[in-house]
Enzyme design. Structure first.
Site, PDB file in Angstrom:
ATOM      1  N   VAL A   1       5.976 -14.096 -23.845  1.00 41.81           N
ATOM      2  CA  VAL A   1       6.768 -13.619 -22.722  1.00 41.81           C
ATOM      3  C   VAL A   1       7.533 -14.809 -22.146  1.00 41.81           C
ATOM      4  O   VAL A   1       7.008 -15.924 -22.057  1.00 41.81           O
ATOM      5  CB  VAL A   1       5.898 -12.930 -21.650  1.00 41.81           C
ATOM      6  N   GLU A   2       8.791 -14.586 -21.822  1.00 43.07           N
ATOM      7  CA  GLU A   2       9.598 -15.643 -21.201  1.00 43.07           C
ATOM      8  C   GLU A   2       9.178 -15.719 -19.741  1.00 43.07           C
ATOM      9  O   GLU A   2       9.193 -14.714 -19.025  1.00 43.07           O
ATOM     10  CB  GLU A   2      11.087 -15.305 -21.372  1.00 43.07           C
ATOM     11  N   SER A   3       8.786 -16.893 -19.277  1.00 37.20           N
ATOM     12  CA  SER A   3       8.108 -17.016 -17.985  1.00 37.20           C
ATOM     13  C   SER A   3       8.984 -16.683 -16.781  1.00 37.20           C
ATOM     14  O   SER A   3       8.484 -16.148 -15.796  1.00 37.20           O
ATOM     15  CB  SER A   3       7.487 -18.404 -17.829  1.00 37.20           C
TER      16      SER A   3
ATOM     17  N   HIS B   1      -3.890  -0.651  -6.186  1.00 37.10           N
ATOM     18  CA  HIS B   1      -4.260  -1.842  -6.963  1.00 37.10           C
ATOM     19  C   HIS B   1      -4.388  -1.527  -8.451  1.00 37.10           C
ATOM     20  O   HIS B   1      -3.912  -2.279  -9.304  1.00 37.10           O
ATOM     21  CB  HIS B   1      -5.595  -2.418  -6.482  1.00 37.10           C
TER      22      HIS B   1
ATOM     23  N   CYS C   1       0.863  -1.169   0.000  1.00 38.69           N
ATOM     24  CA  CYS C   1       0.000   0.000   0.000  1.00 38.69           C
ATOM     25  C   CYS C   1       0.908   1.230   0.000  1.00 38.69           C
ATOM     26  O   CYS C   1       1.813   1.330   0.844  1.00 38.69           O
ATOM     27  CB  CYS C   1      -0.894   0.004   1.233  1.00 38.69           C
TER      28      CYS C   1
ATOM     29  N   ASP D   1      -0.279  -5.815   0.250  1.00 39.20           N
ATOM     30  CA  ASP D   1      -1.536  -6.085  -0.441  1.00 39.20           C
ATOM     31  C   ASP D   1      -1.347  -7.380  -1.222  1.00 39.20           C
ATOM     32  O   ASP D   1      -0.258  -7.652  -1.728  1.00 39.20           O
ATOM     33  CB  ASP D   1      -1.883  -4.961  -1.416  1.00 39.20           C
TER      34      ASP D   1
END
Length: 156
Positions: free
Chosen positions: A76-78, A95, A54, A61
């Site tokens: 995307v390469e993990s 958020h 936060c 959070d």
């Protein structure tokens, strides 16, 4: 498959020891060639233990993130995605800022046909805040399943 679809020589994280990035901005997000660039299919990543801070209180959070995308030329390469998401652990942001910035960074890196993210955040101050973002309508003919995360029900 061709040699180009399996060439990972340019990757700096996969197969190597990597330090946790100091921030999301400092994180390296890597990509690999899509082995099926002419085929529209959905890729899903779920991060059920995503954390950030936060920006007002510094308290943690927690969220369950679900990232769906239809690749074009890149995946995307993990490992780099895991490290990128982990960089939010000590990052203070609301958020909405976390969820949308993750989506926009992925779009910038991958230029997918389509992307959506569901940020299912656990309650802060007694109120769950869920954040959803997508780049437009999913292409017709691609199976896009429900994200499968139940809305927060509390003790009910």
């Amino acid at each position: 498959m061709t040699e180009a679809t399996t060439d990972i020589s340019g990757l700096t994280l996969l197969g190597h020891h990597a330090q946790a990035p100091a921030s999301p901005e400092a994180a390296v997000l890597e990509r690999v060639p899509n082995p099926h660039p002419g085929v529209q299919y959905l890729v899903r990543f779920a991060a059920p233990e995503f954390t950030s801070l936060c920006p007002m209180t510094g308290q943690p959070d927690f969220a369950h993130l679900v990232i769906d995308y239809i690749p074009q030329d890149w995946l995307v390469e993990s490992k780099s995605l895991k490290l990128y998401l982990g960089a939010f652990r000590n990052h203070g942001a609301f958020h909405e800022a976390c969820t949308v910035s993750i989506a926009r960074r992925l779009v910038e890196t991958l230029s997918p046909h389509w992307l959506r993210i569901g940020g299912y955040w656990y309650p802060r101050g007694g109120i769950p805040i869920d954040v959803f973002y997508q780049t437009g309508q999913a292409p017709a003919g691609v199976w896009v399943p429900d994200q499968g995360v139940q809305p927060y029900r509390g003790r009910g």
